[in-house]
Write a protein that holds these residues in place. Structure first.
Motif, PDB file in Angstrom:
ATOM      1  N   THR A   1      -6.125  -7.463  12.329  1.00 24.06           N
ATOM      2  CA  THR A   1      -7.080  -6.365  12.461  1.00 24.06           C
ATOM      3  C   THR A   1      -8.430  -6.899  12.013  1.00 24.06           C
ATOM      4  O   THR A   1      -8.492  -7.878  11.264  1.00 24.06           O
TER       5      THR A   1
ATOM      6  N   GLU B   1       1.349  -0.368  11.844  1.00 24.97           N
ATOM      7  CA  GLU B   1       0.064   0.346  11.871  1.00 24.97           C
ATOM      8  C   GLU B   1      -0.346   0.800  10.474  1.00 24.97           C
ATOM      9  O   GLU B   1      -1.514   0.730  10.105  1.00 24.97           O
ATOM     10  N   LYS B   2       0.632   1.237   9.681  1.00 26.78           N
ATOM     11  CA  LYS B   2       0.346   1.668   8.307  1.00 26.78           C
ATOM     12  C   LYS B   2      -0.161   0.484   7.482  1.00 26.78           C
ATOM     13  O   LYS B   2      -1.145   0.595   6.746  1.00 26.78           O
TER      14      LYS B   2
ATOM     15  N   GLY C   1      -3.688  -0.456   8.467  1.00 26.53           N
ATOM     16  CA  GLY C   1      -4.638   0.512   7.917  1.00 26.53           C
ATOM     17  C   GLY C   1      -4.874   0.307   6.432  1.00 26.53           C
ATOM     18  O   GLY C   1      -6.013   0.371   5.954  1.00 26.53           O
TER      19      GLY C   1
ATOM     20  N   HIS D   1      -6.915  -2.892   5.875  1.00 27.00           N
ATOM     21  CA  HIS D   1      -8.284  -2.619   6.291  1.00 27.00           C
ATOM     22  C   HIS D   1      -9.009  -1.819   5.219  1.00 27.00           C
ATOM     23  O   HIS D   1     -10.105  -2.181   4.780  1.00 27.00           O
ATOM     24  N   ASP D   2      -8.415  -0.712   4.776  1.00 28.32           N
ATOM     25  CA  ASP D   2      -9.081   0.182   3.830  1.00 28.32           C
ATOM     26  C   ASP D   2      -9.270  -0.472   2.464  1.00 28.32           C
ATOM     27  O   ASP D   2     -10.325  -0.333   1.843  1.00 28.32           O
TER      28      ASP D   2
END
Length: 165
Positions: free
Chosen positions: A7, A131-132, A135, A138-139
């Motif tokens: 990502t 996906e979790k 995320g 990323h966060d």
């Protein structure tokens, strides 16, 4: 390593100084030790060899633990572009790639920061597990860079960092 996804985190920041000042803060070890991955008070090592194929290393001590970040410079085009790898060997074998691009504005400069993150995952993970994880990586990474970029802005604009973590 086959079990990973990627990502990209992109962040844009403006500074009230010329791009050379911001570029220098990414490469000058005395400046790096004040904001990049570390704070001056917890920094144990900030060293680099700022040339293509040269390496950098930062060791920060927090809560009695050493956190080591290392990388290699892939591209240096002063004062507009810097590309380097980022790795924290104690946590993962993955290597991220960071690109910093600077452009002059009418007043100051704009920095566009991009980190291509490699996110490892387990073989049995579902698409939603992946996906979790993407995320969360990323966060969490964005939160860390937000704090660092506050220090970077203060350093290049005032000469010092007052944030103490």
């Amino acid at each position: 390593m086959n079990n990973y996804s990627t990502t990209t985190l992109t962040m844009v920041r403006n500074f009230d100084v010329v791009s050379e000042s911001v570029f220098d803060a990414w490469l000058n070890p005395d400046m790096m030790r004040k904001w990049f991955f570390t704070l001056e008070g917890t920094n144990k090592v900030a060293q680099n060899n700022p040339k293509v194929d040269g390496t950098w290393e930062i060791v920060d001590q927090r809560g009695g633990k050493d956190y080591r970040a290392i990388g290699e410079y892939l591209e240096i085009d002063a004062p507009t572009k810097l590309v380097f790898t980022f790795k924290m060997p104690q946590f993962s074998d993955t290597v991220d790639t960071i690109t910093v691009e600077l452009k002059e504005l009418q007043q100051g400069c704009e920095m566009t920061f991009s980190q291509n993150m490699v996110v490892p995952h387990e073989e049995n993970w579902t698409k939603s597990d992946i996906e979790k994880a993407l995320g969360e990586y990323h966060d969490q990474t964005e939160h860390g860079w937000n704090l660092m970029f506050m220090g970077l802005k203060e350093l290049v604009e005032t000469g010092k960092v007052s944030y103490t973590g």
